[in-house]
Scaffold this active site. Structure first.
Site, PDB file in Angstrom:
ATOM      1  N   THR A 101       0.849  -1.198   0.000  1.00  0.00           N
ATOM      2  CA  THR A 101       0.000   0.000   0.000  1.00  0.00           C
ATOM      3  C   THR A 101       0.884   1.248   0.000  1.00  0.00           C
ATOM      4  O   THR A 101       1.964   1.247   0.606  1.00  0.00           O
ATOM      5  CB  THR A 101      -0.907  -0.022   1.245  1.00  0.00           C
ATOM      6  OG1 THR A 101      -1.754  -1.168   1.165  1.00  0.00           O
ATOM      7  CG2 THR A 101      -1.774   1.231   1.333  1.00  0.00           C
ATOM      8  N   GLY A 102       0.387   2.307  -0.667  1.00  0.00           N
ATOM      9  CA  GLY A 102       1.137   3.563  -0.690  1.00  0.00           C
ATOM     10  C   GLY A 102       1.521   3.933  -2.112  1.00  0.00           C
ATOM     11  O   GLY A 102       1.221   3.213  -3.068  1.00  0.00           O
ATOM     12  N   SER A 103       2.234   5.048  -2.258  1.00  0.00           N
ATOM     13  CA  SER A 103       2.531   5.541  -3.605  1.00  0.00           C
ATOM     14  C   SER A 103       3.558   4.673  -4.331  1.00  0.00           C
ATOM     15  O   SER A 103       3.472   4.481  -5.550  1.00  0.00           O
ATOM     16  CB  SER A 103       3.006   6.996  -3.535  1.00  0.00           C
ATOM     17  OG  SER A 103       4.157   7.107  -2.723  1.00  0.00           O
TER      18      SER A 103
ATOM     19  N   ASP B  95       6.185  -4.246  -1.233  1.00  0.00           N
ATOM     20  CA  ASP B  95       5.547  -3.141  -0.510  1.00  0.00           C
ATOM     21  C   ASP B  95       6.513  -1.958  -0.479  1.00  0.00           C
ATOM     22  O   ASP B  95       7.677  -2.068  -0.900  1.00  0.00           O
ATOM     23  CB  ASP B  95       5.199  -3.616   0.913  1.00  0.00           C
ATOM     24  CG  ASP B  95       4.050  -2.838   1.538  1.00  0.00           C
ATOM     25  OD1 ASP B  95       3.751  -1.718   1.090  1.00  0.00           O
ATOM     26  OD2 ASP B  95       3.451  -3.360   2.508  1.00  0.00           O
TER      27      ASP B  95
ATOM     28  N   ALA C 152       7.903   1.467   2.154  1.00  0.00           N
ATOM     29  CA  ALA C 152       8.213   1.695   3.576  1.00  0.00           C
ATOM     30  C   ALA C 152       8.456   3.188   3.767  1.00  0.00           C
ATOM     31  O   ALA C 152       8.744   3.915   2.806  1.00  0.00           O
ATOM     32  CB  ALA C 152       9.439   0.896   4.009  1.00  0.00           C
TER      33      ALA C 152
ATOM     34  N   GLY D 229       2.726   4.843   7.094  1.00  0.00           N
ATOM     35  CA  GLY D 229       2.381   6.201   6.679  1.00  0.00           C
ATOM     36  C   GLY D 229       0.998   6.238   6.021  1.00  0.00           C
ATOM     37  O   GLY D 229       0.280   7.224   6.131  1.00  0.00           O
ATOM     38  N   GLY D 230       0.645   5.143   5.366  1.00  0.00           N
ATOM     39  CA  GLY D 230      -0.678   5.055   4.743  1.00  0.00           C
ATOM     40  C   GLY D 230      -1.709   4.398   5.643  1.00  0.00           C
ATOM     41  O   GLY D 230      -2.861   4.221   5.239  1.00  0.00           O
TER      42      GLY D 230
ATOM     43  N   GLU E 108      -0.580  -5.097   6.257  1.00  0.00           N
ATOM     44  CA  GLU E 108       0.720  -5.305   5.606  1.00  0.00           C
ATOM     45  C   GLU E 108       1.560  -6.306   6.390  1.00  0.00           C
ATOM     46  O   GLU E 108       2.247  -7.154   5.799  1.00  0.00           O
ATOM     47  CB  GLU E 108       1.470  -3.970   5.486  1.00  0.00           C
ATOM     48  CG  GLU E 108       0.845  -3.021   4.469  1.00  0.00           C
ATOM     49  CD  GLU E 108       1.399  -1.608   4.536  1.00  0.00           C
ATOM     50  OE1 GLU E 108       1.231  -0.884   3.560  1.00  0.00           O
ATOM     51  OE2 GLU E 108       1.980  -1.219   5.565  1.00  0.00           O
TER      52      GLU E 108
ATOM     53  N   LYS F 183      14.503   7.343   1.943  1.00  0.00           N
ATOM     54  CA  LYS F 183      13.939   6.507   3.020  1.00  0.00           C
ATOM     55  C   LYS F 183      15.011   5.766   3.817  1.00  0.00           C
ATOM     56  O   LYS F 183      14.718   5.184   4.858  1.00  0.00           O
ATOM     57  CB  LYS F 183      12.963   5.473   2.411  1.00  0.00           C
ATOM     58  CG  LYS F 183      11.824   6.061   1.577  1.00  0.00           C
ATOM     59  CD  LYS F 183      10.719   6.562   2.437  1.00  0.00           C
ATOM     60  CE  LYS F 183       9.499   7.076   1.684  1.00  0.00           C
ATOM     61  NZ  LYS F 183       8.701   6.072   1.023  1.00  0.00           N
TER      62      LYS F 183
HETATM   63  C1  5RP Z   1       1.397   2.142   4.134  1.00  0.00           C
HETATM   64  C2  5RP Z   1       2.862   2.010   4.136  1.00  0.00           C
HETATM   65  C3  5RP Z   1       3.606   2.521   2.954  1.00  0.00           C
HETATM   66  O1  5RP Z   1       4.317   1.475   2.386  1.00  0.00           O
HETATM   67  C4  5RP Z   1       4.543   3.599   3.403  1.00  0.00           C
HETATM   68  O2  5RP Z   1       3.789   4.612   4.039  1.00  0.00           O
HETATM   69  C5  5RP Z   1       5.333   4.206   2.226  1.00  0.00           C
HETATM   70  O3  5RP Z   1       4.467   4.903   1.389  1.00  0.00           O
HETATM   71  P1  5RP Z   1       4.978   5.674   0.099  1.00  0.00           P
HETATM   72  O4  5RP Z   1       5.461   4.631  -0.847  1.00  0.00           O
HETATM   73  O5  5RP Z   1       3.749   6.402  -0.388  1.00  0.00           O
HETATM   74  O6  5RP Z   1       6.063   6.631   0.543  1.00  0.00           O
HETATM   75  O7  5RP Z   1       3.473   1.487   5.040  1.00  0.00           O
HETATM   76  O8  5RP Z   1       0.844   1.713   5.340  1.00  0.00           O
END
Ligand code: 5RP
Length: 227
Positions: free
Chosen positions: A29-31, A84, A86, A99-100, A106, A124
């Site tokens: 999940t996330g961008s 995924d 992070a 963050g999401g 997850e 990151k």
């Molecule tokens: C969601 C997460 C995401 O993987 C994490 O927030 C990173 O998000 P992004 O790829 O948008 O920076 O843990 O729960």
């Protein structure tokens, strides 16, 4: 495209290189995970044959819209590979996620997975976890009690809200508290402390789930493997 977005996309594409025909793939999940999902859909259109399962309703909706064959995680006992994103990763492949707000699902999907690959942009990577406020998931019933106990770990836990000021709710209809702890010298000890708090149903410390991290760096990628 901003450099960071280019790095996320490159990392996502390299992570998808790990996918093989016949796999059941966990979708994060996330961008960055969104780049992964879009890349998987593109490769399916070119002949890749996989089934996927999702770590969130948002990713499920995206995957469905891209015609990725999906199976509900409720019916899944084992996943071949999960990819995924992070929020932070250290050199020991320990991470903060959430963050999401999807870190509980997850973590469950990661636990079911033979391998977990995380794709991140270079911002990151951190020497020590904690720059990113640590998300924890709390049953609404326990919100006030948990807030008091979380305050003992460090000042300023904040219940996450949406843009209209209402409480952010996870896919489980639970709250997220973000803990601005600063450097976390003992993530394993902190995880144990959090796991002893009744009403806290998840936290964003991923300490031994991740096998491989793909880091988008400038024009290329760097692959970090556990061990
Ligand atoms: C969601 C997460 C995401 O993987 C994490 O927030 C990173 O998000 P992004 O790829 O948008 O920076 O843990 O729960």
């Amino acid at each position: 495209m901003a450099d960071k977005e280019a790095e996320k996309k490159q990392a996502a594409s390299r992570a998808v290189d790990e996918v093989r025909d016949g796999m059941l793939v966990g979708l994060g999940t996330g961008s960055t995970a969104e780049y992964v999902v879009r890349e998987i859909a593109a490769r399916i259109a070119r002949g890749l044959r996989i089934t996927a399962t999702s770590t969130s309703r948002a990713t499920e909706a995206l995957a469905r819209s891209l015609a990725i064959p999906l199976v509900a995680f409720e019916a899944v006992a084992r996943v071949d590979l999960t990819i995924d994103g992070a929020d932070e990763v250290d050199s020991g492949l320990r991470a903060i996620k959430g963050g999401g707000g999807a870190m509980l699902r997850e973590k469950i999907v990661a636990a079911a997975s033979d391998r977990m690959v995380v794709a991140v942009d270079s911002s990151k990577l951190v020497p020590i976890l904690g720059r990113f406020p640590l998300p924890v998931e709390v049953l609404p019933f326990a919100a006030s009690f948990a807030a008091r106990r979380l305050e003992e770990l460090g000042p300023g836990p904040r219940r996450r809200t949406t843009s209209d000021g209402s409480p952010f709710l996870t896919d489980q209809k639970a709250y997220i508290f973000d803990l601005p702890l600063g450097a976390i010298p003992d993530p394993e000890g902190l995880a144990r402390t959090l796991e002893r708090l009744p009403g806290l149903i998840g936290h964003g410390l991923f300490l031994d789930e991740i096998d491989t991290v793909v880091v988008g760096e400038g024009e290329g990628v760097r692959v970090l493997r556990r061990g």
